[in-house]
Design an enzyme around this catalytic site. Structure first.
Site, PDB file in Angstrom:
ATOM      1  NE  ARG A  61      -8.010 -17.601   3.990  1.00 35.97           N
ATOM      2  CZ  ARG A  61      -8.504 -16.375   4.237  1.00 35.97           C
ATOM      3  NH1 ARG A  61      -9.818 -16.205   4.309  1.00 35.97           N
ATOM      4  NH2 ARG A  61      -7.700 -15.356   4.418  1.00 35.97           N
ATOM      5  CG  HIS A  65      -8.176 -17.878   9.169  1.00 38.02           C
ATOM      6  ND1 HIS A  65      -8.273 -16.672   8.507  1.00 38.02           N
ATOM      7  CD2 HIS A  65      -7.141 -18.533   8.566  1.00 38.02           C
ATOM      8  CE1 HIS A  65      -7.344 -16.607   7.560  1.00 38.02           C
ATOM      9  NE2 HIS A  65      -6.654 -17.731   7.580  1.00 38.02           N
ATOM     10  CG  ASN A  93     -10.489 -13.765   9.607  1.00 40.76           C
ATOM     11  OD1 ASN A  93      -9.923 -14.693   9.031  1.00 40.76           O
ATOM     12  ND2 ASN A  93     -10.546 -13.679  10.933  1.00 40.76           N
ATOM     13  CG  HIS A 192      -2.404 -22.804   0.618  1.00 39.33           C
ATOM     14  ND1 HIS A 192      -1.433 -21.886   0.940  1.00 39.33           N
ATOM     15  CD2 HIS A 192      -3.440 -22.551   1.464  1.00 39.33           C
ATOM     16  CE1 HIS A 192      -1.867 -21.123   1.942  1.00 39.33           C
ATOM     17  NE2 HIS A 192      -3.076 -21.516   2.268  1.00 39.33           N
TER      18      HIS A 192
END
Length: 317
Positions: A61, A65, A93, A192
């Site tokens: 992740r 990001h 975040n 996911h």
């Protein structure tokens, strides 16, 4: 549809893609300057994931990001200071991005082996790949040679990282803005299959959405009340939370996507057929996921003499 069952074939295809997609990056970038870097990263990630399996998802992740905000430049790793505003406290975040200490550990070990040579951006790219592999997912050749940003953008992090509340059209647009197509979106969303989400990111889904399995919604409501409990966690994949596989898509077939944005991939729209295919063909999902990761890792790298090689991933030199 015929499935790809030979992992070496998948690896070879993605390796070729990695070598050709960005001429400025190369899988062999550190072959003479820091030949052991990949092993250093792999060992540290194995230790981190053994301690906490969720860390594989957290590092993945972080990389996502990072890449979606001005490219894969390590900017997400920079701390806020009195005179510098980073991305760690951007809405996507804040109190959720994690794994920074693992990157710190890897950076310390890499610096000890070959100081001022390997960027934090490359370390994060390698760590994301290794976390996926350690949880049973596919491997891919990581193109290397990124340099680290000296700047960050909290505003871009707030606008460019897709929302868990996003519609399918918004998701497709967000990914297209980064040079990724709808197939990349659907494949990368398969990340996911590992990790967890906080209650506030899926509260509206379990209380307001109608395209959700009632038993699944009831289960999630037990730990995510209408108000309060914002940080309570739930697995993104209710079947195998720490195993990288195609169960995520099987969940979507059964209306058990945790996030609104997850279920949008199977809700009568353009990605239904592909989501259904991935749910039945794990090898194809692995192939497409690996290829999409290579594409994403090539978003806006800083190369050449631009940027810097940070000594400490949290601060500019």
């Amino acid at each position: 549809m015929a499935s790809f069952t030979n992992p070496s074939v998948v690896f070879a295809i993605v390796s070729l893609l990695a070598c050709s997609i960005n001429a400025q990056l190369s899988a062999n970038f550190y072959v003479s300057t820091c030949p052991n870097v990949q092993n250093i990263v792999r060992v540290a990630m194995r230790q981190a994931v053994t301690r906490e399996p969720r860390m594989g998802a957290s590092i993945l992740r972080l990389f996502f990001h990072d890449c979606f905000v001005n490219g894969c430049d390590g900017s997400i790793l920079l701390d806020d200071t009195a005179t510098f505003t980073g991305e760690k406290n951007a809405l996507p975040n804040q109190n959720s991005a994690r794994g920074f200490e693992v990157i710190d550990t890897i950076k310390t070990r890499v610096e000890a082996a070959c100081n001022a040579t390997v960027s934090c951006a490359d370390i994060l790219a390698l760590a994301a790949r290794d976390g996926v592999v350690l949880l049973g997912g596919p491997s891919w050749t990581v193109p290397l040679g990124r340099r680290d940003a000296r700047t960050a953008s909290q505003s871009a992090a707030n606008t460019d990282i897709p929302s868990p509340l996003a519609s399918l059209s918004a998701l497709i647009s967000s990914f297209a803005a980064k040079g990724l197509n709808a197939r990349d979106l659907t494949a990368l969303s398969g990340s996911h299959t590992i990790g967890q989400a906080q209650c506030f990111t899926f509260r509206s889904r379990i209380y307001n959405d109608t395209n959700i399995d009632s038993n699944f919604a009831a289960t999630r409501r037990t730990t995510c009340p209408v108000s309060g409990g914002n940080s309570n966690l739930a697995p993104l994949d209710i079947q195998t939370v720490n195993r990288f596989d195609n169960d995520y898509y099987q969940n979507l077939m059964n209306r058990r996507g945790l996030l609104h944005s997850d279920q949008e991939l199977f809700n009568g729209g353009s990605q239904d057929a592909l989501a259904r295919t991935y749910s039945a063909n794990n090898a194809l999902f692995f192939r497409d996921f690996a290829a999409a990761m290579v594409k994403m890792s090539n978003i806006g790298p800083i190369t050449g003499t631009n940027g810097e090689i940070r000594r400490n991933c949290r601060v500019v030199n």
